[in-house]
Scaffold this motif. Structure first.
Motif, PDB file in Angstrom:
ATOM      1  N   ASN C 233      -2.006  -2.992   6.526  1.00  0.00           N
ATOM      2  CA  ASN C 233      -2.587  -4.233   6.714  1.00  0.00           C
ATOM      3  C   ASN C 233      -3.065  -4.254   8.382  1.00  0.00           C
ATOM      4  OD1 ASN C 233      -2.388  -7.222   7.889  1.00  0.00           O
ATOM      5  ND2 ASN C 233      -2.366  -7.219   5.500  1.00  0.00           N
ATOM      6  N   LEU C 234      -2.063  -3.680   9.013  1.00  0.00           N
ATOM      7  CA  LEU C 234      -2.432  -3.762  10.635  1.00  0.00           C
ATOM      8  C   LEU C 234      -3.294  -2.782  10.884  1.00  0.00           C
ATOM      9  CD1 LEU C 234       0.878  -5.044  12.056  1.00  0.00           C
ATOM     10  CD2 LEU C 234      -1.139  -6.389  11.741  1.00  0.00           C
ATOM     11  N   LEU C 235      -3.057  -1.349  10.692  1.00  0.00           N
ATOM     12  CA  LEU C 235      -3.619  -0.194  10.873  1.00  0.00           C
ATOM     13  C   LEU C 235      -5.012  -0.252  10.141  1.00  0.00           C
ATOM     14  CD1 LEU C 235      -1.127   2.466  11.777  1.00  0.00           C
ATOM     15  CD2 LEU C 235      -2.103   0.782  13.199  1.00  0.00           C
ATOM     16  N   GLY C 236      -5.233  -0.591   8.859  1.00  0.00           N
ATOM     17  CA  GLY C 236      -6.111  -0.392   8.096  1.00  0.00           C
ATOM     18  C   GLY C 236      -7.098  -1.559   7.995  1.00  0.00           C
ATOM     19  N   GLY C 237      -6.613  -2.509   8.648  1.00  0.00           N
ATOM     20  CA  GLY C 237      -7.691  -3.895   8.747  1.00  0.00           C
ATOM     21  C   GLY C 237      -7.955  -4.249   7.076  1.00  0.00           C
ATOM     22  N   LYS C 238      -9.158  -4.778   7.207  1.00  0.00           N
ATOM     23  CA  LYS C 238      -9.510  -5.401   6.033  1.00  0.00           C
ATOM     24  C   LYS C 238      -9.681  -4.487   4.559  1.00  0.00           C
ATOM     25  CE  LYS C 238     -11.738  -9.778   7.486  1.00  0.00           C
ATOM     26  NZ  LYS C 238     -11.316  -9.478   9.056  1.00  0.00           N
ATOM     27  N   ASP C 239     -10.065  -3.469   5.125  1.00  0.00           N
ATOM     28  CA  ASP C 239     -10.434  -2.522   3.948  1.00  0.00           C
ATOM     29  C   ASP C 239      -9.176  -1.548   3.729  1.00  0.00           C
ATOM     30  OD1 ASP C 239     -13.005  -3.512   3.973  1.00  0.00           O
ATOM     31  OD2 ASP C 239     -13.410  -2.204   5.790  1.00  0.00           O
ATOM     32  N   SER C 240      -8.226  -1.900   3.796  1.00  0.00           N
ATOM     33  CA  SER C 240      -7.001  -0.895   3.567  1.00  0.00           C
ATOM     34  C   SER C 240      -6.802  -0.887   2.260  1.00  0.00           C
ATOM     35  CB  SER C 240      -5.720  -1.420   4.332  1.00  0.00           C
ATOM     36  OG  SER C 240      -5.397  -2.660   4.083  1.00  0.00           O
ATOM     37  N   LEU C 241      -6.948  -1.929   1.215  1.00  0.00           N
ATOM     38  CA  LEU C 241      -6.659  -1.880   0.048  1.00  0.00           C
ATOM     39  C   LEU C 241      -5.548  -1.416  -0.350  1.00  0.00           C
ATOM     40  CD1 LEU C 241     -10.161  -0.750  -1.193  1.00  0.00           C
ATOM     41  CD2 LEU C 241      -9.408  -3.128  -1.381  1.00  0.00           C
ATOM     42  N   TRP C 242      -4.386  -1.983   0.081  1.00  0.00           N
ATOM     43  CA  TRP C 242      -3.107  -1.486  -0.121  1.00  0.00           C
ATOM     44  C   TRP C 242      -2.608  -2.317  -1.515  1.00  0.00           C
ATOM     45  CZ3 TRP C 242      -1.947   3.149   1.263  1.00  0.00           C
ATOM     46  CH2 TRP C 242      -0.791   3.745   1.145  1.00  0.00           C
ATOM     47  N   PHE C 243      -1.788  -2.063  -2.515  1.00  0.00           N
ATOM     48  CA  PHE C 243      -1.417  -2.793  -3.458  1.00  0.00           C
ATOM     49  C   PHE C 243      -0.564  -4.040  -3.105  1.00  0.00           C
ATOM     50  CE2 PHE C 243       0.033  -3.515  -7.967  1.00  0.00           C
ATOM     51  CZ  PHE C 243      -1.126  -3.730  -8.434  1.00  0.00           C
ATOM     52  N   THR C 244       0.177  -3.902  -2.204  1.00  0.00           N
ATOM     53  CA  THR C 244       1.320  -5.033  -2.033  1.00  0.00           C
ATOM     54  C   THR C 244       0.216  -5.964  -1.339  1.00  0.00           C
ATOM     55  OG1 THR C 244       1.567  -3.641   0.117  1.00  0.00           O
ATOM     56  CG2 THR C 244       3.340  -3.590  -1.287  1.00  0.00           C
ATOM     57  N   ALA C 262       2.964  -9.897 -12.495  1.00  0.00           N
ATOM     58  CA  ALA C 262       2.393  -8.670 -13.287  1.00  0.00           C
ATOM     59  C   ALA C 262       2.238  -7.419 -12.450  1.00  0.00           C
ATOM     60  CB  ALA C 262       1.178  -9.107 -14.085  1.00  0.00           C
ATOM     61  N   PHE C 263       1.590  -7.697 -11.329  1.00  0.00           N
ATOM     62  CA  PHE C 263       1.123  -6.859 -10.121  1.00  0.00           C
ATOM     63  C   PHE C 263       2.316  -6.102  -9.499  1.00  0.00           C
ATOM     64  CE2 PHE C 263      -3.041  -7.982  -8.828  1.00  0.00           C
ATOM     65  CZ  PHE C 263      -3.842  -8.046 -10.211  1.00  0.00           C
ATOM     66  N   GLY C 264       3.554  -7.066  -9.636  1.00  0.00           N
ATOM     67  CA  GLY C 264       4.951  -6.841  -8.928  1.00  0.00           C
ATOM     68  C   GLY C 264       5.221  -5.758 -10.160  1.00  0.00           C
ATOM     69  N   PHE C 265       5.331  -6.084 -11.155  1.00  0.00           N
ATOM     70  CA  PHE C 265       5.942  -5.394 -12.095  1.00  0.00           C
ATOM     71  C   PHE C 265       5.439  -3.820 -12.221  1.00  0.00           C
ATOM     72  CE2 PHE C 265       8.414  -4.690 -16.099  1.00  0.00           C
ATOM     73  CZ  PHE C 265       9.610  -5.201 -15.389  1.00  0.00           C
ATOM     74  N   LEU C 266       4.102  -4.000 -12.181  1.00  0.00           N
ATOM     75  CA  LEU C 266       3.227  -2.633 -12.324  1.00  0.00           C
ATOM     76  C   LEU C 266       3.852  -1.722 -11.123  1.00  0.00           C
ATOM     77  CD1 LEU C 266       0.165  -4.069 -13.561  1.00  0.00           C
ATOM     78  CD2 LEU C 266       1.360  -2.375 -14.757  1.00  0.00           C
ATOM     79  N   LEU C 267       3.895  -2.392  -9.836  1.00  0.00           N
ATOM     80  CA  LEU C 267       4.244  -1.595  -8.802  1.00  0.00           C
ATOM     81  C   LEU C 267       5.523  -1.008  -9.018  1.00  0.00           C
ATOM     82  CD1 LEU C 267       3.181  -0.631  -6.034  1.00  0.00           C
ATOM     83  CD2 LEU C 267       4.352  -2.619  -5.005  1.00  0.00           C
ATOM     84  N   LEU C 268       6.640  -1.699  -9.596  1.00  0.00           N
ATOM     85  CA  LEU C 268       8.047  -1.320  -9.664  1.00  0.00           C
ATOM     86  C   LEU C 268       8.114  -0.290 -10.672  1.00  0.00           C
ATOM     87  CD1 LEU C 268      10.954  -2.302  -8.994  1.00  0.00           C
ATOM     88  CD2 LEU C 268      10.919  -3.620 -11.058  1.00  0.00           C
ATOM     89  N   VAL C 269       7.244  -0.532 -11.820  1.00  0.00           N
ATOM     90  CA  VAL C 269       7.063   0.724 -12.720  1.00  0.00           C
ATOM     91  C   VAL C 269       6.622   1.835 -12.212  1.00  0.00           C
ATOM     92  CG1 VAL C 269       5.958   1.464 -15.153  1.00  0.00           C
ATOM     93  CG2 VAL C 269       6.958  -0.600 -14.938  1.00  0.00           C
ATOM     94  N   LEU C 270       5.492   1.789 -11.361  1.00  0.00           N
ATOM     95  CA  LEU C 270       5.171   3.031 -10.771  1.00  0.00           C
ATOM     96  C   LEU C 270       6.231   3.830  -9.805  1.00  0.00           C
ATOM     97  CD1 LEU C 270       2.405   4.833  -9.991  1.00  0.00           C
ATOM     98  CD2 LEU C 270       2.003   3.225  -8.254  1.00  0.00           C
ATOM     99  N   SER C 271       6.715   2.956  -9.156  1.00  0.00           N
ATOM    100  CA  SER C 271       7.648   3.568  -8.226  1.00  0.00           C
ATOM    101  C   SER C 271       9.047   3.940  -8.933  1.00  0.00           C
ATOM    102  CB  SER C 271       8.271   2.411  -7.126  1.00  0.00           C
ATOM    103  OG  SER C 271       9.417   2.111  -7.308  1.00  0.00           O
TER     104      SER C 271
END
Lengths: 285, 370, 291
Positions: C233-244, C262-271
């Motif tokens: 968020n801080l180093l990538g700015g607006k275009d960082s496109l991080w899932f969190t 749903a997004f949170g659950f998908l991230l949990l599944v991925l991790s």
């Protein structure tokens, strides 16, 4: 490879150079944060405008020093309060867990152990939203059925404490368990044999033996709570802990007052970290 | 009657599921004696000791201390104290605090504690070590502190769980003598368990040899050595040459034991009136009972070839092979130096008296004899 | 622990009391919230206070390329950051554990730790001061004559990577140092003695021995990177496109908890999935890895 095996000088030189570079990489951001706390400029960036202590003690806007910035100071207080609660809770529960996992035998122990470790592999943001969603569901349920408004289950400090506690307890459990595992059970038997009751043996022998781990786990818990961002971000209400307050300022673009604050934090947490290392090392025998 | 004994066990049995660790042990240990329980590891001696201390409850049977049963009495209320295998000195306390620990638990007042601690430390020969940390002590000093920590409580019985095991050889030899002297001076009953026969023989008034949960023989060290009553004791206490054989004809007061390899050994009818012809027996002869080229009784006489000289100062021996049967034997060398020039390949005449041959009818339970 | 039989009942009651905090903690704060998260992600809001079972939140995720791309991008960059951290951290850990001796070793190890006791926020702030257009490095390059004008080094993927690797380093170095420390020097000497060289000894002796440390370091680093919010968020700015950031947006900005869950659950599944694969590949278990 190791000192007892001779290596060409050239190779050794490259290796040492690499290690030096690594430590420059490690320290550079911290050094610039510290140095720019003394820059007499409105922005924490080049050029260097000469040294000043305004960002610590200044009281006239825009040069408000950290000791006069009531909002930041307040958030430091909030963070300290949260960290203290989390520390007390997680060390207490961690100690119970350590005794349970190291001493007791019960069905389902291995499964429970794995579940107890799981907060380590759950991203903090997700832990935050799951607790947010769940506590909200409880609060709504209670409000609909008996009409009580359980305000503490809405985003706010209580949820922040609970959320941080949820994963920091795993850490304290691991630290205290590791020490308890090293405890020679015959010391407790010796105490019983010398006439101590079970409680006396626990308080005079086992707990003193665990003390370095308890203090160490406490320091780690405090620092982890103080610095937590991800879980806190999802659960925070109107009282912003320090990390959240700093994040907001950073996004807006701030004066070097943040550098001054960061420098102080580095000094305090560095000191605490060193303390925890020495506490754990001192009486390791 | 019971008053003469500090400690009594009556038919004590301890079972762990299907495994019987201690199998109907009965003993009465006289006041003020040094009593050892000697046995190989896994024979149940530690379990027995832990039952005496109260860390384990017997499956059946009774344990009496000072004449009254202590079943159901928790370890902290029993008038016995224990020196643990690895001593279990409290690392977070200094020497004086370690010794004072039991008194503090009893709620003894400060000045009495201080006096008793100093007295006890003086008694074990470490009068000024009170403020020292445990890690500053040598192995032998730790040993003495562990004993002092118990003695200060004036226990009826002191239990010692192989406390010399962790020490190096020289110190162990020294501590044996010291422990024996200490016990003599203070007169407390010691129950000492060990797998080291020399510790048991040197220190004890009485030794119980334990095997597979049972006592094989209880007696003075001399009895165990000179007149073992079971094959296990004969094999476990002292060194032995060992054969299997069958009892043959009796000639006068001598019995011939035939070995499967064709040779024979002669035993004494006086010592072994119980043997009958045709019985399978284990035969034991101690290496130190065999004379090399000697003049003594020659009931048994063997020509043998030296295979190895094992020089070890006073405890030197030779390994020989019986020229006729091919049996390997160990023979102790006399300490006079008479055979200092003996070397591999020499032939010697070996002789021993019939009374020195010990035979035991083969029974079903054969332990891990040496 | 063994006591006389009469104590067994009391012990059981004690164990039960001891288990209460554990059970409360695990059920109320770990298990039930995640079950609830799953349930919320599987419902659709019909009107105020009315919900229905639906897979719409997951369908939305797969249909909308922005979400899907962000998800994959986050996973790939996290994996890259993990590998980079391992490659940079391994020689350093080895140097601390095996090359250094005595006091210097402890000092170096502590030096490694201390920066990370400082909040991630402060560290990221440091990188911003270094890398921004008016920052230290840009000014240095101009002074040295390498660059003609100010250079903006923030807000690109390489910068995010630098920050992620930096932030994760501690969690790689600590397990690696402790596992390498336990490697007996004589094993390395034996390897050389039997004709090995630096490469074969590292491949055949050092790395297999260090496997538990490598596994635990990689798992923690991957997990932390995937769940990171601050650094991208801080180093990538607006275009960082991080899932969190997507999760945050759904929850806090849009107040769409169903889709955020749903997004949170998908991230949990991925991790969990990648952690599980990592454990399988390195033949470790979670319990071994953390203790």
């Amino acid at each position: 490879m190791i000192p007892s095996i001779p290596q060409p000088r050239f190779y050794k030189g490259i290796y040492t150079g690499y290690i030096a570079l690594f430590f420059i990489y490690l320290s550079a951001p911290l050094i610039v944060v510290g140095v720019f706390a003394f820059n007499d400029s409105l922005f924490p960036s080049m050029p260097w405008e000469g040294a000043t202590l305004k960002w610590f003690f200044g009281s006239e806007g825009p040069y408000i020093g950290i000791f006069n910035d009531s909002k930041l100071l307040e958030s430091v207080g909030v963070s300290a309060f949260v960290a203290l609660c989390v520390t007390l809770l997680s060390v207490t529960v961690g100690t119970c867990n350590a005794f349970l996992f190291e001493r007791a035998q019960f069905p389902g122990k291995n499964l429970l152990y794995v579940v107890a470790l799981s907060p380590l592999v759950i991203p903090g943001v997700i832990l935050g939203i799951s607790i947010l969603v769940f506590s909200n569901a409880i609060a709504n349920g209670v409000e609909e059925t008996i009409g009580w408004d359980l305000d503490f289950l809405r985003p706010g400090l209580f949820l922040v404490i609970i959320g941080q506690f949820a994963f920091i307890t795993t850490i304290t459990t691991l630290v205290i368990s590791a020490r308890l595992r090293k405890f020679d059970i015959s010391l407790e038997e010796a105490a019983l044999n010398l006439g101590a009751t079970r409680q006396a043996a626990l308080w005079t022998i086992t707990i003193p033996f665990l003390k370095p781990a308890l203090v160490g786990a406490g320091i780690v818990a405090f620092l982890m709570s103080f610095e937590n961002f991800n879980t806190t971000l999802m659960l925070v209400g109107s009282d912003a802990p320090l990390t959240i307050a700093m994040f907001d300022r950073l996004k807006q673009g701030s004066t070097p007052v943040l550098n001054a604050l960061s420098l102080l934090l580095m000094i305090v947490s560095g000191g605490l970290a060193l303390l925890s290392v020495f506490v754990q090392r001192d009486k390791n025998t | 009657m019971a008053d003469q004994f500090d400690l009594e066990c009556r038919d004590v049995v301890k079972k762990f599921d299907a495994f019987t660790a201690v199998d109907s042990i009965s003993i009465a240990i006289p006041k003020g004696s040094f009593f050892s329980i000697l046995g190989p590891s896994g024979c149940g001696k530690t379990t027995l000791l832990r039952m005496l201390a109260g860390f384990q409850a017997p499956t059946s049977g009774d344990i009496l201390i000072n004449g009254s049963s202590v079943l159901g009495v928790p370890p902290n209320r029993r008038p016995v104290n224990m020196v643990f295998q690895h001593l279990a000195l409290f690392p977070m306390m200094n020497v004086a605090e370690n010794v004072a620990y039991g008194l503090k638990r009893r709620g003894v007042d400060r000045s009495t504690i201080e006096k008793k601690v100093n007295d006890t430390l003086a008694r074990v020969g470490l009068p000024d070590s009170g403020p020292k940390q445990i890690s500053q002590l040598s192995g032998g000093q730790k040993q003495r502190i562990a004993i002092a920590r118990c003695l200060v409580l004036e226990p009826a019985v002191l239990l010692l769980d192989e406390p010399l095991g962790a020490l190096d050889l020289k110190l162990r030899e020294h501590m044996k003598v010291e422990l024996k002297q200490l016990q003599n001076e203070i007169g407390t009953t010691f129950v000492y368990i060990t797998h080291d026969q020399s510790e048991a023989l040197v220190m004890s008034d009485q030794v119980a040899v334990m095997n597979a949960g049972r006592f094989e023989q209880v007696g003075a060290p001399q009895d165990l050595y000179y007149s073992p009553q079971t094959a296990f004791v004969a094999g476990f206490v002292g060194e032995s040459n060992r054969w299997k054989g069958t009892v043959g004809k009796t000639q006068g007061d001598q019995i011939v034991i035939n070995l499967p390899t064709g040779g024979s050994v002669v035993a004494s009818r006086v010592v072994h009136p119980e043997l009958s012809e045709g019985q399978t027996v284990d035969v034991f002869v101690r290496p130190e009972a065999i004379a090399i080229d000697g003049q003594g009784k020659t009931d048994n006489a063997i020509g043998a070839k030296v295979e190895n000289v094992l020089f070890n100062g006073a405890a030197s021996s030779v390994q020989v092979r019986d020229s006729a049967t091919g049996h390997e034997m160990t023979v102790a060398l006399p300490q006079t130096g008479a055979f200092a020039n003996l070397k591999a390949g020499d032939t010697v005449n070996l002789t021993w008296a019939a009374e020195q041959t010990r035979c035991f009818a083969k029974s079903e339970k054969q332990g891990a004899a040496a | 622990m063994t006591t006389s039989t009469g104590k067994a009942g009391a012990m059981r009651v004690g164990a039960l009391l001891l288990a209460m905090p554990l059970l409360l903690w695990l059920f109320l704060l770990v298990i039930l919230p995640h079950v609830d998260l799953l349930l919320v992600s599987l419902r659709e809001r019909i009107s105020y206070g009315k919900y229905e079972f639906s897979l719409i939140n997951y369908i939305e995720f797969f249909v909308e390329p922005l979400y899907w791309n962000t998800y994959v991008r986050t996973a790939v960059m996290s994996l890259m950051a993990t590998v980079l951290t391992l490659m940079i951290g391994f020689p350093v850990s080895y140097y601390i554990a095996k090359v250094m001796r005595g006091k210097g070793k402890n000092v170096l190890f502590l030096l490694c730790l201390i920066p990370f006791w400082v909040s991630e926020l402060v560290r990221t702030f440091g990188w911003m001061i270094l890398l921004r257009e008016s920052g230290v490095i840009s000014n240095f390059l101009q002074w040295a004559g390498i660059a003609d004008g100010p250079i903006e080094m923030l807000y690109n993927d390489a910068t995010i990577m630098v920050g992620l690797v930096y932030t994760s380093m501690l969690f790689m170095v600590v397990p690696l140092v402790s596992v390498l420390d336990s490697l007996d020097d004589s094993l390395i000497e034996a390897g050389y003695d039997l004709g090995g060289n630096a490469f074969t000894v590292t491949r055949d002796i050092v790395i297999p021995h260090a496997m538990p440390g490598i596994a635990s370091g990689c798992i923690v680093v991957f997990m932390l990177t995937l769940g990171n919010y601050l650094t991208p968020n801080l180093l990538g700015g607006k275009d960082s496109l991080w899932f969190t950031e997507q999760i945050y947006t759904q929850f806090i900005t849009r107040f769409n908890w169903e889709s955020g869950s749903a997004f949170g659950f998908l991230l949990l599944v991925l991790s969990s999935l990648i952690v599980w694969i990592g454990l399988k590949l390195s033949r470790q278990t979670l319990s071994e890895t953390v203790s």
